[in-house]
Design a protein around this motif. Structure first.
Motif, PDB file in Angstrom:
ATOM      1  N   ASP A  79       0.684  -1.489  -0.107  1.00  0.00           N
ATOM      2  CA  ASP A  79       0.321  -0.470   0.074  1.00  0.00           C
ATOM      3  C   ASP A  79       0.773   1.268  -0.200  1.00  0.00           C
ATOM      4  O   ASP A  79       0.416   2.006  -0.980  1.00  0.00           O
ATOM      5  CB  ASP A  79      -0.910  -0.174   1.149  1.00  0.00           C
ATOM      6  CG  ASP A  79      -2.108  -1.377   0.911  1.00  0.00           C
ATOM      7  OD1 ASP A  79      -3.288  -1.236   0.552  1.00  0.00           O
ATOM      8  OD2 ASP A  79      -1.335  -2.401   1.716  1.00  0.00           O
ATOM      9  N   THR A  84      -1.441   5.096  -6.117  1.00  0.00           N
ATOM     10  CA  THR A  84      -2.482   5.623  -5.502  1.00  0.00           C
ATOM     11  C   THR A  84      -2.431   7.328  -4.990  1.00  0.00           C
ATOM     12  O   THR A  84      -1.214   7.558  -4.101  1.00  0.00           O
ATOM     13  CB  THR A  84      -3.504   5.458  -4.540  1.00  0.00           C
ATOM     14  OG1 THR A  84      -3.157   5.178  -3.471  1.00  0.00           O
ATOM     15  CG2 THR A  84      -3.837   3.792  -5.637  1.00  0.00           C
ATOM     16  N   ARG A  87      -4.352  10.848  -0.776  1.00  0.00           N
ATOM     17  CA  ARG A  87      -5.852  10.816   0.572  1.00  0.00           C
ATOM     18  C   ARG A  87      -6.211   9.631   0.483  1.00  0.00           C
ATOM     19  O   ARG A  87      -6.495   8.715   1.166  1.00  0.00           O
ATOM     20  CB  ARG A  87      -6.699  11.163  -0.441  1.00  0.00           C
ATOM     21  CG  ARG A  87      -7.871  11.175   0.780  1.00  0.00           C
ATOM     22  CD  ARG A  87      -9.339  12.038  -0.266  1.00  0.00           C
ATOM     23  NE  ARG A  87     -10.147  11.699   0.629  1.00  0.00           N
ATOM     24  CZ  ARG A  87     -10.946  12.264   1.334  1.00  0.00           C
ATOM     25  NH1 ARG A  87      -9.660  13.702   1.656  1.00  0.00           N
ATOM     26  NH2 ARG A  87     -12.096  12.131   2.367  1.00  0.00           N
ATOM     27  N   GLU A  88      -5.924   8.722  -0.540  1.00  0.00           N
ATOM     28  CA  GLU A  88      -6.459   6.835  -0.840  1.00  0.00           C
ATOM     29  C   GLU A  88      -6.032   6.174  -0.422  1.00  0.00           C
ATOM     30  O   GLU A  88      -5.649   5.271   0.634  1.00  0.00           O
ATOM     31  CB  GLU A  88      -6.544   7.229  -1.598  1.00  0.00           C
ATOM     32  CG  GLU A  88      -7.368   5.465  -2.403  1.00  0.00           C
ATOM     33  CD  GLU A  88      -8.123   5.445  -4.467  1.00  0.00           C
ATOM     34  OE1 GLU A  88      -7.504   6.557  -4.942  1.00  0.00           O
ATOM     35  OE2 GLU A  88      -7.960   4.377  -4.359  1.00  0.00           O
ATOM     36  N   THR A  89      -3.910   6.723  -0.123  1.00  0.00           N
ATOM     37  CA  THR A  89      -3.470   5.648   0.375  1.00  0.00           C
ATOM     38  C   THR A  89      -3.414   5.459   1.972  1.00  0.00           C
ATOM     39  O   THR A  89      -3.687   4.810   2.401  1.00  0.00           O
ATOM     40  CB  THR A  89      -1.979   6.527  -0.614  1.00  0.00           C
ATOM     41  OG1 THR A  89      -1.967   5.938  -1.393  1.00  0.00           O
ATOM     42  CG2 THR A  89      -1.210   5.529  -0.031  1.00  0.00           C
ATOM     43  N   ILE A  91      -6.131   6.434   3.544  1.00  0.00           N
ATOM     44  CA  ILE A  91      -7.102   6.182   4.185  1.00  0.00           C
ATOM     45  C   ILE A  91      -6.639   4.356   3.640  1.00  0.00           C
ATOM     46  O   ILE A  91      -7.368   3.672   4.833  1.00  0.00           O
ATOM     47  CB  ILE A  91      -8.087   6.004   3.288  1.00  0.00           C
ATOM     48  CG1 ILE A  91      -8.868   7.911   3.453  1.00  0.00           C
ATOM     49  CG2 ILE A  91      -9.423   5.167   3.548  1.00  0.00           C
ATOM     50  CD1 ILE A  91      -9.926   8.328   3.478  1.00  0.00           C
ATOM     51  N   ASN A  92      -6.367   3.865   2.911  1.00  0.00           N
ATOM     52  CA  ASN A  92      -6.374   2.362   2.563  1.00  0.00           C
ATOM     53  C   ASN A  92      -5.249   2.262   3.436  1.00  0.00           C
ATOM     54  O   ASN A  92      -5.706   0.785   4.385  1.00  0.00           O
ATOM     55  CB  ASN A  92      -5.311   1.948   1.238  1.00  0.00           C
ATOM     56  CG  ASN A  92      -6.401   2.160   0.629  1.00  0.00           C
ATOM     57  OD1 ASN A  92      -7.617   2.286  -0.080  1.00  0.00           O
ATOM     58  ND2 ASN A  92      -6.293   2.324  -0.972  1.00  0.00           N
ATOM     59  N   GLY A 146      -1.037  15.276   1.130  1.00  0.00           N
ATOM     60  CA  GLY A 146      -2.613  15.604   1.075  1.00  0.00           C
ATOM     61  C   GLY A 146      -3.180  16.908   1.513  1.00  0.00           C
ATOM     62  O   GLY A 146      -3.849  17.641   0.625  1.00  0.00           O
ATOM     63  N   GLN A 151      -6.295  17.933  -0.892  1.00  0.00           N
ATOM     64  CA  GLN A 151      -7.369  16.285  -0.168  1.00  0.00           C
ATOM     65  C   GLN A 151      -7.784  16.440   0.432  1.00  0.00           C
ATOM     66  O   GLN A 151      -8.370  15.439   0.913  1.00  0.00           O
ATOM     67  CB  GLN A 151      -6.430  15.676  -1.243  1.00  0.00           C
ATOM     68  CG  GLN A 151      -6.489  15.560  -2.514  1.00  0.00           C
ATOM     69  CD  GLN A 151      -5.936  14.007  -3.144  1.00  0.00           C
ATOM     70  OE1 GLN A 151      -5.313  13.320  -1.743  1.00  0.00           O
ATOM     71  NE2 GLN A 151      -6.027  13.264  -4.130  1.00  0.00           N
ATOM     72  N   GLU A 187     -13.867   3.730   7.880  1.00  0.00           N
ATOM     73  CA  GLU A 187     -13.930   4.934   6.463  1.00  0.00           C
ATOM     74  C   GLU A 187     -14.905   6.036   6.784  1.00  0.00           C
ATOM     75  O   GLU A 187     -13.983   7.244   6.162  1.00  0.00           O
ATOM     76  CB  GLU A 187     -14.345   3.921   5.423  1.00  0.00           C
ATOM     77  CG  GLU A 187     -13.897   5.144   3.891  1.00  0.00           C
ATOM     78  CD  GLU A 187     -14.322   3.714   2.696  1.00  0.00           C
ATOM     79  OE1 GLU A 187     -14.074   2.269   3.168  1.00  0.00           O
ATOM     80  OE2 GLU A 187     -13.246   4.342   1.530  1.00  0.00           O
ATOM     81  N   ASN A 191     -13.726   9.697   6.739  1.00  0.00           N
ATOM     82  CA  ASN A 191     -13.648  11.066   5.678  1.00  0.00           C
ATOM     83  C   ASN A 191     -14.306  12.174   6.687  1.00  0.00           C
ATOM     84  O   ASN A 191     -14.648  13.065   5.952  1.00  0.00           O
ATOM     85  CB  ASN A 191     -14.954  10.075   4.883  1.00  0.00           C
ATOM     86  CG  ASN A 191     -13.794   9.664   4.062  1.00  0.00           C
ATOM     87  OD1 ASN A 191     -13.249   9.866   3.001  1.00  0.00           O
ATOM     88  ND2 ASN A 191     -14.166   8.330   3.130  1.00  0.00           N
ATOM     89  N   THR A 195     -12.062  15.578   5.217  1.00  0.00           N
ATOM     90  CA  THR A 195     -13.483  16.061   4.066  1.00  0.00           C
ATOM     91  C   THR A 195     -13.524  17.050   4.219  1.00  0.00           C
ATOM     92  O   THR A 195     -13.814  18.353   4.941  1.00  0.00           O
ATOM     93  CB  THR A 195     -15.124  15.838   3.641  1.00  0.00           C
ATOM     94  OG1 THR A 195     -14.393  14.398   3.458  1.00  0.00           O
ATOM     95  CG2 THR A 195     -15.350  16.525   2.302  1.00  0.00           C
TER      96      THR A 195
END
Lengths: 200, 200
Positions: A79, A84, A87-89, A91-92, A146, A151, A187, A191, A195
């Motif tokens: 990961d 990615t 942000r996505e990384t 969260i993952n 981010g 992000q 998640e 978020n 956010t």
DNA sequence: CTAAATTTCGACTCAATAGTCGAATATTAA
DNA sequence: TTAATATTCGACTATTGAGTCGAAATTTAG
């Protein structure tokens, strides 16, 4: 003739068994409440045998942290190196940690909380510490990226880091049950926190 | 002639002094690392004198929690009984706790973290526990009300409670410094977490 | 089988520390 | 002043628990 491969493995297995027993005792009796006698009994060895595998109680303790942080670090590498966005990384990674933490709650509670309770002269380079620091550095970096990419909300990243860390630990380790919290819940709340309302 | 008012006060003052010393030692040596001898030295009494004021080490320990939770509860009562809406009341309370916690960081870190580390047969009705439970119940109630009034995101309130609790503890007690976090910061992040994006 | 190496462990030592004791000192009330 | 009461404390006890020891049991290798 030197020690065979099987012997090494069996030895490692016995160490594992001791660490598991120790974790069980730590969980029920607390860090200082746990005695080597109990750990020995729990893991099915005599006390002296423990000292054949670990030089001291503190080394048992560190053995748990080493194993935990090393495994976690290794399981996260893909990961971390994925391409990615931040942000996505970010969260993952957190979701993956959460899942592992819920599967091995005792171990992870220990990994996240026990280190605070150490007061020993701890200059020594513990492996687990470097893994922990690396992980935190990665997360902090993703957060910084981010934020600068819009992000995440425009807030001080140290503050965000504390907030997210707290939220995460709160969600996973607060209270007794661990069944009610899904990856989706985590998640959702992550978020919620990260956010940026000023973004579309 | 029974004991005078002044005598009572002086006795209470000496107890305070012992509790303060204990807190100092607990902070530096950890809960189990702290010895009665050290607490005695730190607070300027002989060890035996400690036992003249507190029947046991555990009672010193509980004395700190009692004092802390009682004072906190009393200082919050006006906010609790104010007739502002659930959201505002909720935030006001958390900000007030945060301020007090930053003024007396050692005490509050102890209040929030120490209880976990107790494994004693603790059926006894400790005063501090009831205050703690009352406070949590109030906060939980405000959260429920706020959610049903659409002032918070529509999420399970237990989950929200854990998340907010974690975030709060993370912000205030994570890391070493405590200067960088203002009431405003806390308010901002709380708002971030508890603002329902589906509401205008 | 036999000797070397590995593993096991109960019993022991030794240090740390919670809590006690009894005597000394200080304070109060008359 | 004096007796009762409140406070102080260093030295002692008793327990607990980490780590050691030496001998016994088991496994391995030739």
């Amino acid at each position: 003739m030197s020690i065979s491969e099987r012997q090494k493995e069996e030895r490692a297995l016995r160490k594992e068994r001791i660490l598991s027993g120790a974790l069980t005792v730590f969980k029920t009796k607390g860090l200082d409440g746990a005695t080597m006698d109990e750990i020995a009994a729990e893991s099915g060895f005599g006390k002296a045998t423990l000292y054949y595998y670990f030089p001291s109680k503190e080394d048992v303790f560190c053995g748990i942290l080493d194993r935990g942080w090393t495994q976690l670090w290794e399981s996260l590498e893909e990961d971390i190196h994925s391409d990615t966005g931040p942000r996505e990384t970010f969260i993952n990674i957190l979701i993956k940690i959460a899942k592992k933490a819920q599967q091995n709650r005792n171990e992870y509670e220990f990994m996240f909380n026990a280190p605070k309770a150490i007061s020993n002269i701890d200059d020594s380079d513990q492996d687990w510490k470097s893994y922990q620091h690396q992980l935190y550095a990665i997360l902090k970096g993703l957060l910084d990226d981010g934020i600068s990419q819009g992000q995440f909300p425009k807030l001080d990243s140290n503050l965000m880091f504390k907030a997210i860390g707290g939220l995460f630990v709160g969600l996973i380790f607060m209270g007794e049950k661990n069944k009610d919290i899904t990856g989706g819940d985590i998640e959702k709340l992550l978020n919620q926190l990260i956010t940026d309302p000023t973004q579309p």
